[in-house]
Scaffold this motif. Structure first.
Motif, short mmCIF file in Angstrom:
data_model
loop_
_atom_site.label_atom_id
_atom_site.label_comp_id
_atom_site.label_asym_id
_atom_site.label_seq_id
_atom_site.Cartn_x
_atom_site.Cartn_y
_atom_site.Cartn_z
N PHE A 151 -2.90 4.80 4.20
CA PHE A 151 -4.19 5.23 4.73
C PHE A 151 -4.11 5.68 6.19
O PHE A 151 -5.07 6.20 6.73
CB PHE A 151 -5.23 4.11 4.57
CG PHE A 151 -5.73 3.95 3.17
CD1 PHE A 151 -6.35 5.01 2.52
CD2 PHE A 151 -5.56 2.77 2.47
CE1 PHE A 151 -6.81 4.89 1.21
CE2 PHE A 151 -6.02 2.63 1.17
CZ PHE A 151 -6.64 3.69 0.54
N VAL A 152 -2.94 5.47 6.83
CA VAL A 152 -2.77 5.98 8.20
C VAL A 152 -2.80 7.51 8.19
O VAL A 152 -3.40 8.13 9.05
CB VAL A 152 -1.45 5.47 8.81
CG1 VAL A 152 -1.11 6.20 10.10
CG2 VAL A 152 -1.52 3.98 9.05
N LYS A 168 -14.83 21.90 12.33
CA LYS A 168 -15.24 20.60 11.78
C LYS A 168 -16.47 20.77 10.89
O LYS A 168 -17.44 21.41 11.30
CB LYS A 168 -15.57 19.65 12.94
CG LYS A 168 -15.97 18.25 12.53
CD LYS A 168 -14.75 17.38 12.32
CE LYS A 168 -15.10 16.07 11.65
NZ LYS A 168 -15.46 15.03 12.57
N LYS A 200 -19.22 6.83 7.66
CA LYS A 200 -19.83 7.79 8.58
C LYS A 200 -19.65 9.24 8.13
O LYS A 200 -20.27 10.14 8.68
CB LYS A 200 -19.25 7.62 9.99
CG LYS A 200 -19.68 6.32 10.64
CD LYS A 200 -19.06 6.15 12.01
CE LYS A 200 -19.87 6.82 13.10
NZ LYS A 200 -19.26 6.58 14.43
N ASP A 201 -18.76 9.47 7.17
CA ASP A 201 -18.50 10.83 6.72
C ASP A 201 -19.27 11.19 5.45
O ASP A 201 -19.29 12.34 5.04
CB ASP A 201 -17.01 11.02 6.43
CG ASP A 201 -16.17 10.78 7.66
OD1 ASP A 201 -16.00 11.72 8.44
OD2 ASP A 201 -15.72 9.64 7.88
N ARG A 222 0.84 -1.20 0.00
CA ARG A 222 0.00 0.00 0.00
C ARG A 222 0.88 1.26 0.00
O ARG A 222 0.58 2.25 -0.65
CB ARG A 222 -0.94 -0.02 1.21
CG ARG A 222 -1.83 1.18 1.31
CD ARG A 222 -2.78 1.33 0.15
NE ARG A 222 -3.81 0.31 0.12
CZ ARG A 222 -4.70 0.19 -0.86
NH1 ARG A 222 -4.69 1.02 -1.91
NH2 ARG A 222 -5.60 -0.76 -0.84
N GLU A 223 1.98 1.18 0.73
CA GLU A 223 2.88 2.33 0.80
C GLU A 223 3.45 2.65 -0.59
O GLU A 223 3.59 3.81 -0.97
CB GLU A 223 4.02 2.07 1.80
CG GLU A 223 3.58 2.08 3.26
CD GLU A 223 2.91 0.79 3.74
OE1 GLU A 223 2.72 -0.15 2.93
OE2 GLU A 223 2.56 0.71 4.93
N ARG A 279 -19.40 18.83 8.63
CA ARG A 279 -20.13 17.60 8.30
C ARG A 279 -21.01 17.89 7.10
O ARG A 279 -21.71 18.90 7.08
CB ARG A 279 -21.07 17.23 9.45
CG ARG A 279 -20.66 16.10 10.29
CD ARG A 279 -21.84 15.57 11.10
NE ARG A 279 -22.54 14.58 10.30
CZ ARG A 279 -22.13 13.33 10.15
NH1 ARG A 279 -21.04 12.92 10.75
NH2 ARG A 279 -22.80 12.49 9.39
N LEU A 337 -6.35 10.44 4.69
CA LEU A 337 -7.72 10.15 5.11
C LEU A 337 -8.69 10.35 3.95
O LEU A 337 -8.68 11.38 3.29
CB LEU A 337 -8.14 11.05 6.27
CG LEU A 337 -7.31 10.95 7.55
CD1 LEU A 337 -8.00 11.72 8.67
CD2 LEU A 337 -7.09 9.51 7.98
N ILE A 338 -9.52 9.32 3.75
CA ILE A 338 -10.64 9.45 2.81
C ILE A 338 -11.91 9.28 3.64
O ILE A 338 -11.85 8.74 4.75
CB ILE A 338 -10.56 8.41 1.67
CG1 ILE A 338 -10.63 6.98 2.21
CG2 ILE A 338 -9.29 8.60 0.85
CD1 ILE A 338 -10.76 5.92 1.12
N THR A 351 -15.03 7.94 5.48
CA THR A 351 -15.57 6.62 5.82
C THR A 351 -17.08 6.66 5.59
O THR A 351 -17.64 7.72 5.26
CB THR A 351 -15.32 6.28 7.31
OG1 THR A 351 -16.14 7.13 8.11
CG2 THR A 351 -13.86 6.48 7.70
N LEU A 374 -9.81 21.16 9.17
CA LEU A 374 -10.16 21.83 10.44
C LEU A 374 -9.51 23.20 10.56
O LEU A 374 -10.16 24.19 10.89
CB LEU A 374 -9.67 20.96 11.62
CG LEU A 374 -10.28 19.57 11.77
CD1 LEU A 374 -9.55 18.80 12.87
CD2 LEU A 374 -11.76 19.67 12.09
N GLU A 375 -8.21 23.24 10.27
CA GLU A 375 -7.45 24.48 10.48
C GLU A 375 -7.92 25.59 9.56
O GLU A 375 -8.09 26.74 9.98
CB GLU A 375 -5.96 24.23 10.28
CG GLU A 375 -5.31 23.32 11.33
CD GLU A 375 -5.58 21.83 11.13
OE1 GLU A 375 -6.22 21.46 10.11
OE2 GLU A 375 -5.16 21.03 11.98
N MET A 382 -10.89 16.63 3.25
CA MET A 382 -9.78 15.99 3.97
C MET A 382 -8.65 15.44 3.13
O MET A 382 -7.57 15.24 3.66
CB MET A 382 -10.34 14.88 4.87
CG MET A 382 -11.06 13.77 4.14
SD MET A 382 -11.83 12.58 5.28
CE MET A 382 -13.39 13.35 5.66
#
Lengths: 287, 746
Positions: B669-670, B620, B678-679, B264-265, B622, B673-674, B676, B733-734, B658
């Motif tokens: 993927f650590v 944040k 929930k997003d 993956r890397e 949503r 971020l894509i 999920t 966020l920033e 993101m």
């Protein structure tokens, strides 16, 4: 490619301690493996022996005795989140556990692993700190109990000796009139390391704050109690002005610990807001 | 209609749901040698020497290949061939391949890779496109750091600005985005029964791969065979060469089967990325909202290699106005080499970045003119008869207005939720994003071919070079064929994406396969019908002109009861009857000076309406809902179109909020971020069907359009919520909190 290692599965704490002692520092303990396996894969970790502690009965128990709750180190986040005892006597902890990673991660990752990995962003540590939790540490040299905050040396570093095993986390059951809450901020809704987290526990007596404990995660090298803010709030009324002032004490402490960084302009107002939010949440939830 | 416009089960769905599909890494392992690549840790350096003695001593190591082992041309690239398979004299980005280890087992290959020593001499590196254009900047390629400069010029933009009552001018930037396809690149290679070097791997274009492998190995085309394995996503990342040439090189020398699986890397480090664009955008409008002029300056970072850099430079310029009529246009687009990770094709070829800019501008104009964001778009949007920025008059199928009307209905129905007074720190907002997207390659030939044959045993075979990468072309092309021949889909066998038995259909890219390969299939069937009528004429002794084809049969015009099914014709002839098809969309080349011309035969249109909530204390965001309205011409498979739209919204949400790849820092993927599950917002897909007369059954395309309007809609919704605009993606966020603070200071 993960380099080869011996894999040991002790059944008792004693056996585990023997194995740790014999390995002379060349071993790693595995429970859920959610941190260790990544380390093995990317080459950060190359132990000769891996000791799997998940078959040790005592580490898989949540117990309650004489007003003390004890949680085995190999208890998973899912178990923490759903335990009726933890929910009753340390809700701040079960709340935090329920927000970790994803169901898969919560089913594997353990409270012991979360502590020993000593990430500045570990989700269970701020709640454990406000619960005044102690770790029970066992080795061939004997047993000791250590306040959790004394366990951490720095980011990803503990004061444990390589042959020591964290067996339990214990804390006094939170009395039912104590209020608590945990708030967490991350870049997405699941599978994300906390950008910031705040845990609070406090008691109200005659409209005033008593016995308050505050801890923050992800903004200091190790999760920290915010003693200045705690001292300030003791005896203060539950009003916005007190919260505001206390929130400044929180951010000041953060800055004194981490220094001014490019991210400080973001973190300062947000840690203040999250702290106030945690206070309000604690008041709303159990009102 | 029996097969088109209905929801037949996708032909690959069962195999995938049961876990039986064989992706690249699942291909047989048996007696295979394993490959591993040593890559450059440096962004720009000269390779002084490679010491391999120690690595060769690792047990199980068969061979280590370096650049000098490449028998043919050691440069590949879809348009500009500038990317070596193995770096010969220097490396140009962190990840450039330097040596290829072949071993009996993955662990030996990896051990040997670690024992290889490369002596580098650092070269000055450049990471900013602006700096790369400076006269004394280090050269990344000998021809200079400017890959391409392209202009679109129409009318008289200074005059247009003079006529404007309001002018807004802003600069927008976007960053590297990874495709994040689920399946890591992997594949096998071997000599097939005819001794051809055969590569089986996930890809978006087997015929392109074949040409590159043949060129790298200096072999005739027919000595190379590429077979597409089941492919777990592409999004443009598999339009370039990934594992093909490395695999083939090893088989060329060793004559033994080999396998490679990227970690993956590696996938993150060395596959292409979305081009970061810096877009300076000036728009002028009259008091009534009519656009009078735009001037746009685009600067893109193609990184170490060209890949699709020029495509992106041209397509972003052509699409710079958005789906609006603008009489006066001046666009300059430049694409520049740097020592960053290389950029390439990524769902939209620059149009998603442009849509972020032109849609922000439309909202800024609406704000300045005190107009409703939907009304200003309706006022300016392209219609049948409109002329685009490149001077193309649109003749049909211009559904942008209808997509706007559809989202307007949802907005007016009070679908969106209000602020909750109990949560004063959460502010809601809604925002619009519109787009247009030219289907197919830009102003160049991009034909497809197909064959359909009927076997004496009654089997009907559809041959196509089209790579289904999960988007559903296998099903859609079969639907088109089945409907047109008038024979049940079950009677078909699909033979696809194997260079030995299928012909070139071009890439699965540019949202082109339904339209272009769908048409090639229609033409093949037209040809098949002619052949069938010819044969039937003989069999029935009826003159050809008295015969016609309908519902799977050749029928007589004169005698209503006389007919012969197509399967029967093949049976009675005792041989295969076959039709050949070709289709190349009608386009004209763009003028090299002014960018004028008709670069696409048809355009897709879409509008998204997002509802977001912004946490004013943390930044944040949503995304609660997305109404996603798409003019696709005709939905061959409506559910599949909706699936594409939902996937596009998910990807667009990531692009907006993101996703950010940082060369040399992002590993996996650590830290990439894509969204999920929930997003991802609730998605209300709306299909608008403004039929395209030249499309198969009126169809155009939806692959890339699905993603494009989401990010602009989300960014406009954030601006609506907080009263301040964000000009840099992602709106993390920033950046959001900074904008909130800025809005409070006003």
């Amino acid at each position: 490619m993960i380099p080869p290692f011996e894999y040991k599965i002790p059944k008792t704490i004693e056996e585990a301690c023997d194995l740790l002692w014999q390995a002379e520092g060349k071993s790693k303990i595995i429970a859920g493996g959610t941190d260790l396996v990544i380390g093995l894969r990317n080459g950060d970790q190359s132990p000769q022996v891996i000791i799997d502690i998940t078959r040790i009965e005592e580490l898989r128990k949540i117990g309650e005795m004489n007003g003390v709750l004890s949680i085995g180190a190999a208890i998973t986040h899912s178990e923490l989140a759903s335990s009726s005892w933890v929910k009753k006597y340390g809700k701040v902890l079960s709340d935090a556990a329920s927000e970790i990673g994803s169901p898969q991660v919560r089913n594997l990752g353990t409270i012991g692993g979360n502590i020993i990995n000593a990430s500045p962003a570990a989700d269970t540590i701020p709640p454990l700190m406000v619960l005044n939790a102690m770790g029970r540490v066992v080795s061939k040299e004997g047993e000791r109990q250590v306040p959790l905050y004394q366990l951490f040396k720095g980011p990803y570093e503990t004061n444990l000796k390589p042959y020591e095993l964290l067996t339990q986390v214990i804390f006094l059951k939170l009395p039912s009139d104590m209020r608590s809450s945990f708030v967490r901020l991350a870049r997405r809704e699941a599978m994300a390391i906390a950008r910031m987290s705040v845990a609070v526990v406090f008691q109200i007596e005659r409209g005033k704050i008593e016995d308050i404990r505050i801890a923050v995660g992800s903004v200091t090298p190790t999760p920290q109690r915010m003693l200045e803010a705690e001292t300030f709030l003791k005896g203060k009324p539950l009003d916005e002005a007190s919260f505001q002032k206390a929130s400044h004490k929180v951010s000041e402490k953060m800055i004194s610990q981490s220094g001014i960084r490019p991210t400080t302009s973001y973190k300062k107002p947000v840690v203040e807001a999250l702290f106030i939010r945690a206070m309000r949440k604690a008041l709303e939830e159990q009102a | 209609m029996r097969q088109v416009g209905i929801e037949v089960p996708k032909v690959d769905v069962l195999e995938k749901a049961l876990g039986e599909a064989k992706y690249g890494a699942d291909l047989p392992t048996g007696e295979l040698l394993f490959l591993k690549v040593l890559r450059s840790p440096k962004p720009h350096a000269k390779i002084v020497r490679i010491e391999m003695d120690e690595a060769l001593r690792v047990p199980g190591v068969e061979k280590i290949f370096i650049a000098k082992d490449i028998p043919g041309k050691n440069l590949v690239g879809t348009i500009t061939k500038d990317q070596p398979i193995l770096a010969s004299d220097r490396v140009r980005y962190i990840g450039d391949p330097v040596a290829l280890v072949v071993a009996n087992g993955e662990e030996f290959a990896e051990q040997a890779t670690k024992k290889l020593r490369v002596i580098y001499e650092d070269l000055p590196a450049v990471f900013q496109p602006e700096e790369a254009l400076q006269p004394y900047a280090p050269l990344i390629h000998d021809k200079g750091n400017l890959l391409l400069e392209f202009h679109v010029i129409k009318g008289d933009s200074p005059r247009g600005f003079k006529e404007a009552d309001v002018i807004v001018e802003e600069t927008y930037t976007t960053t590297w985005v990874d495709h994040a396809y689920l399946e890591p690149d992997a594949g096998i290679s071997y000599l097939d029964e005819q001794g051809r070097i055969t590569v089986v791997c996930p890809t978006q274009n087997v015929h392109y791969d074949q040409k590159e492998v043949a060129s790298v190995l200096s072999l005739p085309l027919d000595q190379v065979r590429i077979i597409q394995s089941v492919t777990g996503g592409g999004f443009g990342g598999r339009l370039d060469i990934t594992v093909q040439c490395l695999l083939a090189l090893a088989v060329f020398h060793l004559k033994r089967p080999v396998k490679i699986i990227y970690s993956r890397e590696e996938v993150f480090q060395i596959t292409s990325k979305r081009h970061p664009l810096k877009i300076r955008y000036k728009s002028g409008a009259k008091r009534d909202g009519t656009l009078s002029a735009v001037e746009v300056d685009i600067l893109g970072d193609t990184g170490a290699y060209a890949s699709y850099g020029s495509t992106v430079a041209i397509r972003s310029a052509v699409h710079a106005t958005g789906p609006y009529q603008v009489p006066n246009v001046k666009v300059r687009s430049r694409m520049v080499y740097t020592n960053n990770s290389w950029s390439g094709a990524m769902r939209g070829f620059g149009v998603p970045q442009m849509a972020f800019a032109h849609e922000s501008q439309m909202d800024l104009l609406a704000q300045a003119l005190n107009m409703d964001p939907i009304e200003i778009r309706l006022k300016n949007c392209l219609r049948v008869g409109s002329e685009t920025a490149t001077g193309q008059t649109l003749m049909a199928s211009v559904g942008i207005g209808e997509t706007l009307n559809k989202v307007k209905e949802w907005r007016e129905r009070g679908f969106f939720s209000k602020n909750n007074p109990k949560r004063p720190f959460i502010k809601k907002g809604i925002g619009i994003g519109s787009m247009w997207y030219g289907v197919g390659n830009t102003g160049i030939a991009n034909p497809s071919t197909a064959q359909v044959e009927v076997d004496p045993n009654g089997e009907i075979r559809l041959f196509t070079g089209v790579a289904d990468i999960g988007q559903g072309s296998d099903t859609i092309l079969l639907q088109i064929a089945s409907e047109t021949i008038g024979v049940s889909l079950k009677d078909f066998r699909l033979i696809r994406a194997d260079t030995a038995i299928t012909t070139d259909a071009g890439a699965t890219s540019a949202s082109r396969q339904t339209y272009i390969s769908g048409n090639a299939i229609l033409n093949a069937i037209k040809n098949l019908k002619e052949v069938a009528i010819g044969e039937a004429s003989q069999l029935l002794s009826i003159d050809e002109k008295d015969l016609f084809y309908e519902e799977g049969k050749v029928k007589s015009r004169t005698c209503l009861t006389t007919s012969i099914p197509i399967k029967e014709i093949a049976k009675r002839c005792g041989r295969v009857i076959r039709g050949e098809g070709y289709f190349d969309p009608e386009t004209t080349r763009l003028d090299p000076e002014t960018g004028q011309g008709a670069p696409y035969a048809t355009y897709a249109f879409a509008t998204h309406l997002a509802e977001v909530e912004v946490d004013l204390e943390t930044g944040k965001v949503r995304v609660n809902r997305m109404v996603a309205s798409h003019d696709v011409g005709k939905a061959i498979h409506p559910k599949n179109v909706m699936g594409q739209i939902m996937g596009g919204v998910a990807m667009g949400t990531g692009f907006a909020l993101m996703e950010e790849f940082i060369p040399g820092k992002t590993t996996s993927f650590v830290n990439y971020l894509i969204p999920t599950s929930k997003d991802v917002p609730e998605v209300i897909p709306i299909v608008v069907e403004e039929k395209e007369p030249t499309g198969p059954f009126g169809a155009k395309g939806v692959g890339e359009p699905a993603l494009i309007p989401s990010a602009p809609a989300i960014l406009n919704a954030i601006a609506d919520a907080i009263g301040e605009r964000i000009y840099h993606l992602p709106a993390n966020l920033e950046r959001v909190l900074e904008a909130i603070h800025k809005s409070k200071q006003r």
